[in-house]
Scaffold this motif. Structure first.
Motif, PDB file in Angstrom:
ATOM      1  N   TYR A  56       0.813  -1.211   0.000  1.00 18.92           N
ATOM      2  CA  TYR A  56       0.000   0.000   0.000  1.00 18.92           C
ATOM      3  C   TYR A  56       0.851   1.267   0.000  1.00 18.92           C
ATOM      4  CZ  TYR A  56      -4.205  -2.728   0.989  1.00 18.92           C
ATOM      5  OH  TYR A  56      -5.257  -3.621   0.919  1.00 18.92           O
ATOM      6  N   ASN A  57       2.164   1.137   0.147  1.00 19.72           N
ATOM      7  CA  ASN A  57       3.008   2.307   0.368  1.00 19.72           C
ATOM      8  C   ASN A  57       4.038   2.454  -0.752  1.00 19.72           C
ATOM      9  OD1 ASN A  57       4.537   4.418   1.405  1.00 19.72           O
ATOM     10  ND2 ASN A  57       4.402   3.668   3.509  1.00 19.72           N
ATOM     11  N   ASN A  58       3.700   3.272  -1.744  1.00 22.56           N
ATOM     12  CA  ASN A  58       4.604   3.473  -2.877  1.00 22.56           C
ATOM     13  C   ASN A  58       5.923   4.101  -2.452  1.00 22.56           C
ATOM     14  OD1 ASN A  58       2.829   5.932  -2.495  1.00 22.56           O
ATOM     15  ND2 ASN A  58       4.291   6.764  -3.937  1.00 22.56           N
ATOM     16  N   CYS A  59       5.897   4.961  -1.423  1.00 18.34           N
ATOM     17  CA  CYS A  59       7.119   5.620  -0.955  1.00 18.34           C
ATOM     18  C   CYS A  59       8.139   4.614  -0.426  1.00 18.34           C
ATOM     19  CB  CYS A  59       6.793   6.618   0.146  1.00 18.34           C
ATOM     20  SG  CYS A  59       5.664   7.934  -0.336  1.00 18.34           S
ATOM     21  N   VAL A 146      18.955   4.360  14.755  1.00 15.35           N
ATOM     22  CA  VAL A 146      19.402   5.088  13.577  1.00 15.35           C
ATOM     23  C   VAL A 146      18.204   5.257  12.656  1.00 15.35           C
ATOM     24  CG1 VAL A 146      21.053   5.152  11.666  1.00 15.35           C
ATOM     25  CG2 VAL A 146      21.625   3.909  13.777  1.00 15.35           C
ATOM     26  N   MET A 147      18.018   6.469  12.134  1.00 16.34           N
ATOM     27  CA  MET A 147      16.949   6.713  11.164  1.00 16.34           C
ATOM     28  C   MET A 147      17.495   6.492   9.755  1.00 16.34           C
ATOM     29  SD  MET A 147      13.710   7.705  11.241  1.00 16.34           S
ATOM     30  CE  MET A 147      13.083   6.837   9.816  1.00 16.34           C
ATOM     31  N   LEU A 148      16.751   5.756   8.955  1.00 12.39           N
ATOM     32  CA  LEU A 148      17.093   5.541   7.553  1.00 12.39           C
ATOM     33  C   LEU A 148      15.859   5.841   6.716  1.00 12.39           C
ATOM     34  CD1 LEU A 148      18.868   4.514   5.200  1.00 12.39           C
ATOM     35  CD2 LEU A 148      18.076   2.197   5.754  1.00 12.39           C
ATOM     36  N   VAL A 149      15.915   6.908   5.927  1.00 11.37           N
ATOM     37  CA  VAL A 149      14.764   7.252   5.091  1.00 11.37           C
ATOM     38  C   VAL A 149      14.939   6.646   3.701  1.00 11.37           C
ATOM     39  CG1 VAL A 149      14.254   9.366   6.366  1.00 11.37           C
ATOM     40  CG2 VAL A 149      15.725   9.480   4.343  1.00 11.37           C
ATOM     41  N   THR A 150      13.822   6.436   3.029  1.00  9.20           N
ATOM     42  CA  THR A 150      13.866   5.825   1.710  1.00  9.20           C
ATOM     43  C   THR A 150      14.414   6.770   0.654  1.00  9.20           C
ATOM     44  OG1 THR A 150      11.557   6.451   1.333  1.00  9.20           O
ATOM     45  CG2 THR A 150      11.965   4.246   2.189  1.00  9.20           C
ATOM     46  N   GLY A 151      14.273   8.081   0.861  1.00 10.34           N
ATOM     47  CA  GLY A 151      14.799   9.063  -0.077  1.00 10.34           C
ATOM     48  C   GLY A 151      13.765   9.532  -1.083  1.00 10.34           C
ATOM     49  N   PRO A 152      14.012  10.690  -1.697  1.00 12.18           N
ATOM     50  CA  PRO A 152      13.043  11.268  -2.633  1.00 12.18           C
ATOM     51  C   PRO A 152      13.112  10.643  -4.015  1.00 12.18           C
ATOM     52  CG  PRO A 152      14.935  12.717  -2.414  1.00 12.18           C
ATOM     53  CD  PRO A 152      15.144  11.591  -1.438  1.00 12.18           C
ATOM     54  N   MET A 153      11.993  10.677  -4.727  1.00 11.52           N
ATOM     55  CA  MET A 153      11.936  10.236  -6.118  1.00 11.52           C
ATOM     56  C   MET A 153      12.632  11.249  -7.022  1.00 11.52           C
ATOM     57  SD  MET A 153       7.988  11.113  -7.200  1.00 11.52           S
ATOM     58  CE  MET A 153       7.282  10.115  -5.896  1.00 11.52           C
ATOM     59  N   LEU A 154      12.906  10.833  -8.247  1.00  6.37           N
ATOM     60  CA  LEU A 154      13.456  11.734  -9.251  1.00  6.37           C
ATOM     61  C   LEU A 154      12.333  12.407 -10.023  1.00  6.37           C
ATOM     62  CD1 LEU A 154      16.379   9.627 -10.777  1.00  6.37           C
ATOM     63  CD2 LEU A 154      16.504  11.356  -8.960  1.00  6.37           C
ATOM     64  N   ALA A 155      12.609  13.621 -10.503  1.00  3.91           N
ATOM     65  CA  ALA A 155      11.647  14.328 -11.345  1.00  3.91           C
ATOM     66  C   ALA A 155      11.627  13.718 -12.746  1.00  3.91           C
ATOM     67  CB  ALA A 155      12.003  15.810 -11.418  1.00  3.91           C
ATOM     68  N   GLN A 156      10.484  13.852 -13.407  1.00  6.06           N
ATOM     69  CA  GLN A 156      10.261  13.285 -14.741  1.00  6.06           C
ATOM     70  C   GLN A 156      10.168  14.411 -15.767  1.00  6.06           C
ATOM     71  OE1 GLN A 156       9.410  10.173 -16.260  1.00  6.06           O
ATOM     72  NE2 GLN A 156       8.962  11.240 -18.151  1.00  6.06           N
ATOM     73  N   SER A 207      10.431  15.142   2.863  1.00  4.74           N
ATOM     74  CA  SER A 207      11.787  15.696   2.744  1.00  4.74           C
ATOM     75  C   SER A 207      12.110  16.618   3.913  1.00  4.74           C
ATOM     76  CB  SER A 207      11.933  16.436   1.421  1.00  4.74           C
ATOM     77  OG  SER A 207      11.832  15.540   0.336  1.00  4.74           O
ATOM     78  N   THR A 208      11.138  17.395   4.356  1.00  3.36           N
ATOM     79  CA  THR A 208      11.368  18.267   5.512  1.00  3.36           C
ATOM     80  C   THR A 208      11.712  17.455   6.744  1.00  3.36           C
ATOM     81  OG1 THR A 208       9.776  19.883   4.620  1.00  3.36           O
ATOM     82  CG2 THR A 208      10.392  20.113   6.932  1.00  3.36           C
ATOM     83  N   MET A 209      10.965  16.364   6.983  1.00  2.93           N
ATOM     84  CA  MET A 209      11.245  15.533   8.165  1.00  2.93           C
ATOM     85  C   MET A 209      12.577  14.815   8.041  1.00  2.93           C
ATOM     86  SD  MET A 209       8.907  16.332  10.208  1.00  2.93           S
ATOM     87  CE  MET A 209       9.647  15.301  11.481  1.00  2.93           C
ATOM     88  N   ALA A 210      12.968  14.451   6.831  1.00  8.07           N
ATOM     89  CA  ALA A 210      14.281  13.837   6.639  1.00  8.07           C
ATOM     90  C   ALA A 210      15.386  14.821   7.018  1.00  8.07           C
ATOM     91  CB  ALA A 210      14.443  13.383   5.199  1.00  8.07           C
ATOM     92  N   CYS A 211      15.235  16.074   6.602  1.00 11.98           N
ATOM     93  CA  CYS A 211      16.226  17.093   6.942  1.00 11.98           C
ATOM     94  C   CYS A 211      16.257  17.353   8.446  1.00 11.98           C
ATOM     95  CB  CYS A 211      15.927  18.385   6.182  1.00 11.98           C
ATOM     96  SG  CYS A 211      16.142  18.252   4.385  1.00 11.98           S
ATOM     97  N   ILE A 212      15.085  17.352   9.070  1.00 15.02           N
ATOM     98  CA  ILE A 212      15.015  17.553  10.519  1.00 15.02           C
ATOM     99  C   ILE A 212      15.659  16.381  11.260  1.00 15.02           C
ATOM    100  CG2 ILE A 212      13.359  17.522  12.444  1.00 15.02           C
ATOM    101  CD1 ILE A 212      11.655  19.483  10.830  1.00 15.02           C
ATOM    102  N   ALA A 213      15.400  15.147  10.816  1.00 13.07           N
ATOM    103  CA  ALA A 213      16.015  13.975  11.445  1.00 13.07           C
ATOM    104  C   ALA A 213      17.531  14.058  11.365  1.00 13.07           C
ATOM    105  CB  ALA A 213      15.505  12.696  10.789  1.00 13.07           C
ATOM    106  N   PRO A 227      18.779  10.681  -3.483  1.00 17.30           N
ATOM    107  CA  PRO A 227      17.585  10.116  -4.120  1.00 17.30           C
ATOM    108  C   PRO A 227      17.406   8.626  -3.836  1.00 17.30           C
ATOM    109  CG  PRO A 227      18.718  11.585  -5.639  1.00 17.30           C
ATOM    110  CD  PRO A 227      19.622  11.419  -4.452  1.00 17.30           C
ATOM    111  N   ALA A 228      16.157   8.210  -3.835  1.00 14.71           N
ATOM    112  CA  ALA A 228      15.814   6.826  -3.506  1.00 14.71           C
ATOM    113  C   ALA A 228      16.466   5.825  -4.436  1.00 14.71           C
ATOM    114  CB  ALA A 228      14.289   6.656  -3.542  1.00 14.71           C
ATOM    115  N   VAL A 229      16.631   6.186  -5.699  1.00 16.94           N
ATOM    116  CA  VAL A 229      17.111   5.221  -6.686  1.00 16.94           C
ATOM    117  C   VAL A 229      18.616   5.308  -6.911  1.00 16.94           C
ATOM    118  CG1 VAL A 229      14.891   5.101  -7.842  1.00 16.94           C
ATOM    119  CG2 VAL A 229      16.554   6.816  -8.588  1.00 16.94           C
TER     120      VAL A 229
END
Length: 568
Positions: A56-59, A146-156, A207-213, A227-229
């Motif tokens: 259910y979670n594309n992110c 330790v926090m590990l974020v998935t990272g942002p997608m790339l623009a198309q 992205s804001t929460m990733a920067c705060i973490a 980036p995620a990829v």
């Protein structure tokens, strides 16, 4: 000299108890061996890995490969990695909204961190409610994490421009509602907005929460924006596993990273990023778990001395991949260094001044501005108070229309989301471009669960006449990817009988960003009569909804559950 009881590590940590602790450990080892582990592996310290993969979670599409990379890092550093599933939250997939379940995820994660045998943990999150939920859980459980974020997608690339969810999604949907985009084109764009794995590619809440973490110290600075990829993301995951093993050798309690000083650093970063208003609620909840109060008055004061330096959507033009390539968090923090508390530590105990380096890093000034040439000399968020919001409300001025900052006008009120959906596009709706749109009954205690509905759509008949923005006021939130002159998080909310509950169509409201005021211009006798007639909605009958109704706090305290906050 007495040294105390040695700390138990590995499978012996947090042992079950049947009245015979040795038997409990024997049973635990026996069941672990049924999964094929050797005694040599079971003798190692344990790193738990919170697995938030979900169909259910594309992110979180990349969580399985991140999990394997974390395991590599743990094994190479001498630990035993053990993954466990937790609640996973994705905004578009949940009813009534993901915010309604943030505290459920925090409770689930806290329980698993505290109950299972682990000496440290890696928390894999990304989608915007998961990161605050996991940090809230870590602080409350006390497990070094330790926090590990998935990272942002790339623009198309698409027809001469770049697209990335969800600012562009909202921009094109507004054009579609205004009749500027056809059915065929909006259907095509639907498949172009999010084309790689990862969180929204703009400076939204994720992205804001990733920067705060990262600035709080829960992960490396580069980990906020890679980036995620990209292959970097897998190397960051591997390092997260190694970091967790270092935490076993030299523990750093999560609460030690959440202090008055580090929270103030996080507020500075939020303001300079032009970051999400949601981050104010989430940071208040994280801080509250450590017994630290996020002072809205202090946030407003910091906003007057913190410039917006990052040119990303929704307040600028760039995307997260641009921020990463431009120098990312290290470059931003270097620009802000005289405004920060530089002695705050990260998980290794390294102070922030050492983490940001000596200024020899690369920086792309098209994306990360110098202090002398900011995008805005003042921060992106302001706090409003007044008769309509005695406990505060929030406006993201960096994404708003300055011409609307000083407005006094008639309001058009919608009593809940159903009323909004039923009437907003009614051709007979009595509304003009000068009116203020008000949504009530959508705060944290409401059945709506404080959704991202504060971005009230411009009524279709006005949108098609060319109206691009109006003042909009609500007790709910808006997506960090959204824009407009939108007042949010009005507290107390309507569902608990706050002044917003008493507002009616035809009343006049005054917004003054200059004076930081939000006032309902109705005489006290009229308000007293309305207050006497007001009745709260009945409480839900059972389950999570009932618990939220009884325990959820207001937005200034992070919309957390009261019984999960520390005493006092």
């Amino acid at each position: 000299m007495t040294t105390g009881t040695p700390r138990k590590l590995g499978l012996a940590n947090r042992s079950s108890n049947y009245g015979d602790r040795e038997f409990a450990l024997y049973l635990r080892r026996s069941f672990a061996k049924s999964m094929g582990y050797s005694q040599a592996m079971l003798d190692k310290p344990v790193v738990g890995i919170a697995d938030t993969a979900s169909d259910y979670n594309n992110c979180h599409r990349t969580v399985p490969e991140l999990l394997e990379a974390v395991k590599r890092g743990v094994l190479a550093a001498g630990g035993l990695p053990l993954a466990f599933p937790t609640v996973s939250l994705c905004e578009p997939s949940l009813n009534p909204c993901s915010m309604h379940y943030r505290n459920l995820m925090a409770l689930d994660t806290e329980a698993m961190l505290a109950a299972q045998p682990m000496d440290a943990a890696v928390l894999i999150g990304g989608c915007d409610k998961t990161v605050p939920a996991q940090l809230m859980a870590a602080v409350s459980a006390g497990t070094p994490s330790v926090m590990l974020v998935t990272g942002p997608m790339l623009a198309q690339a698409f027809e001469g421009e770049r697209l990335s969810a969800c600012t562009d999604c909202r921009r094109y949907w507004a054009k579609y509602r205004a009749g500027e985009v056809t059915e065929d084109k909006i259907a095509t764009i639907e498949g172009k907005l999010a084309t790689t794995a990862g969180t929204c590619g703009v400076m939204g809440t994720a992205s804001t929460m990733a920067c705060i973490a990262a600035v709080l110290g829960f992960m490396p600075l580069d980990a906020a924006s890679a980036p995620a990829v990209h292959a970097d993301r897998l190397r960051i995951a591997e390092e997260a596993g190694a970091q967790a093993v270092r935490l076993i050798q030299k523990p750093m309690p999560p609460a030690a990273l959440v202090t008055v000083e580090s929270v103030e650093n996080a507020m500075r970063v939020l303001l300079s990023l032009g970051g999400s208003t949601n981050a104010v609620v989430h940071l208040a909840a994280i801080a509250g778990r450590a017994g630290v109060t996020l002072d809205l008055a202090r946030l407003d004061a910091l906003s007057e001395t913190t410039p917006v330096l990052v040119d990303l959507k929704p307040t600028g033009e760039g995307y997260m991949e641009d921020f990463h390539a431009a120098g990312g968090m290290r470059a931003l923090l270097w620009e802000l260094r005289d405004l920060l508390h530089l002695d705050t530590p990260d998980l290794d105990g390294t102070p922030l001044r050492a983490r940001i380096g000596d200024g020899s890093h690369f920086v792309d000034r098209k994306i990360i501005r110098a202090r002398e040439t900011p995008i805005s000399p003042v921060g992106g968020i302001v706090i409003l108070r007044g008769s309509l919001a005695p406990d505060g409300a929030i406006l993201k001025r960096s994404a708003a229309t300055p011409a609307l900052f000083e407005t006094e006008a008639r309001c058009v009120v919608f009593d809940g989301l159903e009323d909004l959906a039923n009437r907003i596009d009614d051709p007979a709706l009595d509304v003009t471009p000068q009116d203020i749109l008000v949504l009530k009954g959508a705060g944290p205690r409401s059945p709506a669960g404080m959704p991202e509905a504060g971005y009230l759509p411009i009524p279709k008949k006005l949108a098609r006449a060319g109206v691009k923005d109006m003042v909009r006021i609500s007790d709910c939130r808006m997506s960090g990817t959204a824009f407009g002159t939108i007042v949010l998080h009005v507290a107390p909310e309507a569902a608990v009988g706050g002044p917003l509950a008493l507002a009616e169509t035809g009343d006049r409201i005054r917004l003054s960003v200059k004076d930081r005021r939000l006032d309902l211009l109705v005489d006290e006798a009229t308000l007293a009569a309305r207050r006497a007639a007001w009745q709260p909605a009945p409480a839900p009958a059972r389950g999570w909804d009932r618990l939220v109704h009884e325990q959820v706090t207001q937005a200034p305290l992070g919309a957390d559950l009261a019984f999960l906050r520390p005493p006092g």
